[in-house]
Motif scaffolding. Structure first.
Motif, PDB file in Angstrom:
ATOM      1  N   LYS A   1      -7.452  90.867  25.857  1.00 44.97           N
ATOM      2  CA  LYS A   1      -7.867  91.765  26.927  1.00 44.97           C
ATOM      3  C   LYS A   1      -9.356  91.548  27.140  1.00 44.97           C
ATOM      4  O   LYS A   1     -10.062  91.090  26.258  1.00 44.97           O
ATOM      5  N   SER A   2      -9.847  91.900  28.297  1.00 46.95           N
ATOM      6  CA  SER A   2     -11.233  91.610  28.645  1.00 46.95           C
ATOM      7  C   SER A   2     -12.235  92.628  28.102  1.00 46.95           C
ATOM      8  O   SER A   2     -13.430  92.493  28.327  1.00 46.95           O
ATOM      9  N   PHE A   3     -11.787  93.643  27.378  1.00 49.09           N
ATOM     10  CA  PHE A   3     -12.673  94.720  26.938  1.00 49.09           C
ATOM     11  C   PHE A   3     -13.919  94.201  26.205  1.00 49.09           C
ATOM     12  O   PHE A   3     -15.041  94.562  26.541  1.00 49.09           O
ATOM     13  N   ALA A   4     -13.758  93.373  25.193  1.00 46.22           N
ATOM     14  CA  ALA A   4     -14.905  92.874  24.416  1.00 46.22           C
ATOM     15  C   ALA A   4     -15.827  92.042  25.302  1.00 46.22           C
ATOM     16  O   ALA A   4     -17.056  92.177  25.239  1.00 46.22           O
ATOM     17  N   HIS A   5     -15.254  91.193  26.132  1.00 48.36           N
ATOM     18  CA  HIS A   5     -16.057  90.393  27.051  1.00 48.36           C
ATOM     19  C   HIS A   5     -16.813  91.292  28.022  1.00 48.36           C
ATOM     20  O   HIS A   5     -18.006  91.086  28.278  1.00 48.36           O
ATOM     21  N   ASP A   6     -16.152  92.301  28.556  1.00 42.60           N
ATOM     22  CA  ASP A   6     -16.796  93.228  29.484  1.00 42.60           C
ATOM     23  C   ASP A   6     -17.946  93.961  28.799  1.00 42.60           C
ATOM     24  O   ASP A   6     -18.993  94.188  29.406  1.00 42.60           O
ATOM     25  N   CYS A   7     -17.765  94.330  27.535  1.00 39.77           N
ATOM     26  CA  CYS A   7     -18.838  94.988  26.774  1.00 39.77           C
ATOM     27  C   CYS A   7     -20.026  94.045  26.607  1.00 39.77           C
ATOM     28  O   CYS A   7     -21.176  94.430  26.841  1.00 39.77           O
ATOM     29  N   LEU A   8     -19.753  92.827  26.202  1.00 41.16           N
ATOM     30  CA  LEU A   8     -20.816  91.847  25.975  1.00 41.16           C
ATOM     31  C   LEU A   8     -21.566  91.539  27.274  1.00 41.16           C
ATOM     32  O   LEU A   8     -22.790  91.412  27.281  1.00 41.16           O
ATOM     33  N   LYS A   9     -20.832  91.463  28.367  1.00 38.49           N
ATOM     34  CA  LYS A   9     -21.430  91.170  29.672  1.00 38.49           C
ATOM     35  C   LYS A   9     -22.341  92.321  30.129  1.00 38.49           C
ATOM     36  O   LYS A   9     -23.413  92.082  30.682  1.00 38.49           O
ATOM     37  N   ALA A  10     -21.944  93.562  29.874  1.00 37.88           N
ATOM     38  CA  ALA A  10     -22.719  94.721  30.316  1.00 37.88           C
ATOM     39  C   ALA A  10     -23.891  95.043  29.384  1.00 37.88           C
ATOM     40  O   ALA A  10     -24.895  95.605  29.823  1.00 37.88           O
TER      41      ALA A  10
ATOM     42  N   GLY B   1      -8.013  83.651  17.568  1.00 34.68           N
ATOM     43  CA  GLY B   1      -7.513  84.619  16.588  1.00 34.68           C
ATOM     44  C   GLY B   1      -6.904  85.832  17.268  1.00 34.68           C
ATOM     45  O   GLY B   1      -6.664  85.834  18.482  1.00 34.68           O
ATOM     46  N   CYS B   2      -6.678  86.874  16.499  1.00 31.94           N
ATOM     47  CA  CYS B   2      -5.976  88.053  17.045  1.00 31.94           C
ATOM     48  C   CYS B   2      -6.932  89.179  17.434  1.00 31.94           C
ATOM     49  O   CYS B   2      -6.549  90.351  17.422  1.00 31.94           O
ATOM     50  N   THR B   3      -8.167  88.827  17.778  1.00 37.87           N
ATOM     51  CA  THR B   3      -9.115  89.822  18.282  1.00 37.87           C
ATOM     52  C   THR B   3      -9.886  89.244  19.465  1.00 37.87           C
ATOM     53  O   THR B   3     -10.211  88.067  19.495  1.00 37.87           O
ATOM     54  N   ALA B   4     -10.189  90.093  20.421  1.00 40.63           N
ATOM     55  CA  ALA B   4     -10.941  89.743  21.630  1.00 40.63           C
ATOM     56  C   ALA B   4     -10.228  88.645  22.424  1.00 40.63           C
ATOM     57  O   ALA B   4      -9.140  88.205  22.060  1.00 40.63           O
ATOM     58  N   ASP B   5     -10.844  88.228  23.513  1.00 41.05           N
ATOM     59  CA  ASP B   5     -10.259  87.162  24.333  1.00 41.05           C
ATOM     60  C   ASP B   5     -11.158  85.931  24.279  1.00 41.05           C
ATOM     61  O   ASP B   5     -12.268  85.968  23.752  1.00 41.05           O
ATOM     62  N   ASP B   6     -10.664  84.841  24.811  1.00 38.14           N
ATOM     63  CA  ASP B   6     -11.417  83.587  24.765  1.00 38.14           C
ATOM     64  C   ASP B   6     -12.749  83.675  25.504  1.00 38.14           C
ATOM     65  O   ASP B   6     -13.736  83.067  25.088  1.00 38.14           O
ATOM     66  N   GLU B   7     -12.784  84.428  26.612  1.00 33.06           N
ATOM     67  CA  GLU B   7     -14.032  84.578  27.364  1.00 33.06           C
ATOM     68  C   GLU B   7     -15.111  85.254  26.517  1.00 33.06           C
ATOM     69  O   GLU B   7     -16.287  84.884  26.593  1.00 33.06           O
ATOM     70  N   PHE B   8     -14.716  86.239  25.708  1.00 29.59           N
ATOM     71  CA  PHE B   8     -15.670  86.885  24.800  1.00 29.59           C
ATOM     72  C   PHE B   8     -16.247  85.870  23.831  1.00 29.59           C
ATOM     73  O   PHE B   8     -17.465  85.772  23.653  1.00 29.59           O
ATOM     74  N   HIS B   9     -15.378  85.108  23.200  1.00 28.98           N
ATOM     75  CA  HIS B   9     -15.828  84.134  22.205  1.00 28.98           C
ATOM     76  C   HIS B   9     -16.707  83.051  22.842  1.00 28.98           C
ATOM     77  O   HIS B   9     -17.693  82.614  22.233  1.00 28.98           O
ATOM     78  N   GLN B  10     -16.362  82.655  24.053  1.00 31.04           N
ATOM     79  CA  GLN B  10     -17.164  81.664  24.765  1.00 31.04           C
ATOM     80  C   GLN B  10     -18.562  82.213  25.056  1.00 31.04           C
ATOM     81  O   GLN B  10     -19.559  81.545  24.818  1.00 31.04           O
ATOM     82  N   ARG B  11     -18.625  83.439  25.574  1.00 31.14           N
ATOM     83  CA  ARG B  11     -19.918  84.062  25.887  1.00 31.14           C
ATOM     84  C   ARG B  11     -20.731  84.259  24.620  1.00 31.14           C
ATOM     85  O   ARG B  11     -21.942  84.041  24.599  1.00 31.14           O
ATOM     86  N   LEU B  12     -20.086  84.678  23.550  1.00 31.83           N
ATOM     87  CA  LEU B  12     -20.778  84.884  22.273  1.00 31.83           C
ATOM     88  C   LEU B  12     -21.405  83.579  21.799  1.00 31.83           C
ATOM     89  O   LEU B  12     -22.559  83.552  21.356  1.00 31.83           O
ATOM     90  N   GLU B  13     -20.670  82.501  21.930  1.00 38.36           N
ATOM     91  CA  GLU B  13     -21.177  81.188  21.506  1.00 38.36           C
ATOM     92  C   GLU B  13     -22.317  80.695  22.403  1.00 38.36           C
ATOM     93  O   GLU B  13     -23.296  80.123  21.908  1.00 38.36           O
ATOM     94  N   GLU B  14     -22.209  80.919  23.701  1.00 40.37           N
ATOM     95  CA  GLU B  14     -23.197  80.401  24.647  1.00 40.37           C
ATOM     96  C   GLU B  14     -24.492  81.207  24.692  1.00 40.37           C
ATOM     97  O   GLU B  14     -25.569  80.642  24.852  1.00 40.37           O
ATOM     98  N   GLU B  15     -24.382  82.533  24.573  1.00 41.17           N
ATOM     99  CA  GLU B  15     -25.538  83.390  24.812  1.00 41.17           C
ATOM    100  C   GLU B  15     -26.109  84.056  23.563  1.00 41.17           C
ATOM    101  O   GLU B  15     -27.158  84.701  23.647  1.00 41.17           O
TER     102      GLU B  15
END
Length: 177
Positions: free
Chosen positions: A114-123, A138-152
């Motif tokens: 789900k986009s919740f973690a990504h939306d939190c990181l973005k905001a 893995g079984c937590t967050a979505d790929d977009e979250f992990h991508q943003r975490l790695e990039e930013e």
């Protein structure tokens, strides 16, 4: 620190009746080192706090924490609706993080796919994020979250926490690049 989650986790051989422990406490198993790290990083804003077990331990140990959950009172929010909260939980959406830039963002086992973690990181406008969960795929967050975490963000530390069988979660600390 007295930690009933650890006592139940150890008594159950790490795998038996995981669902009950999750419903009573949360998905991740806290330990003293993880709680002390959160205290050091406070003030904290926890998003997706469930019934607030981690927040209660942080507050008890002297940390400053506010706990929010988007699914507060929602029927499909796992089994938390049947348990009295450990800590006061407020309703909160990711967008509200824009008004808390001086706090550390804490995400513990954000929703899978789900986009919740990504939306939190973005905001989030602050400089420090603490994430407890599994990595990409893995079984937590979505790929977009992990991508943003790695990039930013840059990982600056971690704490190994007790794990359920076949679960590979860890607490990681990140600073904005």
């Amino acid at each position: 620190m007295h930690n009933p989650y650890i006592e139940e986790w150890e008594a159950r051989g790490h795998a038996e009746d995981r669902r009950k422990c999750i419903a009573n406490y949360g998905f991740a198993v806290p330990n003293d080192e993880a709680i002390q790290k959160l205290v050091e990083l406070s003030p904290i804003i926890e998003m997706g706090a469930g019934i607030g077990y981690w927040a209660s331990l942080v507050a008890e140990a002297g940390g400053q924490i506010e706990a929010f959950d988007k699914w507060l009172g929602v029927e499909n929010s796992y089994s938390f609706k049947h348990r009295e909260p450990w800590f006061p939980i407020q309703f909160g959406e990711p967008e509200m993080l824009k008004t808390h830039p001086a706090k550390t963002l804490f995400l513990c086992w954000p929703c899978y796919k789900k986009s919740f973690a990504h939306d939190c990181l973005k905001a989030f406008q602050g400089d420090t994020v603490v994430y407890i969960g599994e990595g990409m795929g893995g079984c937590t967050a979505d790929d977009e979250f992990h991508q943003r975490l790695e990039e930013e963000w840059k990982e600056v530390g971690y704490v190994i926490i007790p794990r359920w069988e076949r679960i590979h979660d860890v607490m990681t600390i990140h600073e904005r690049k």
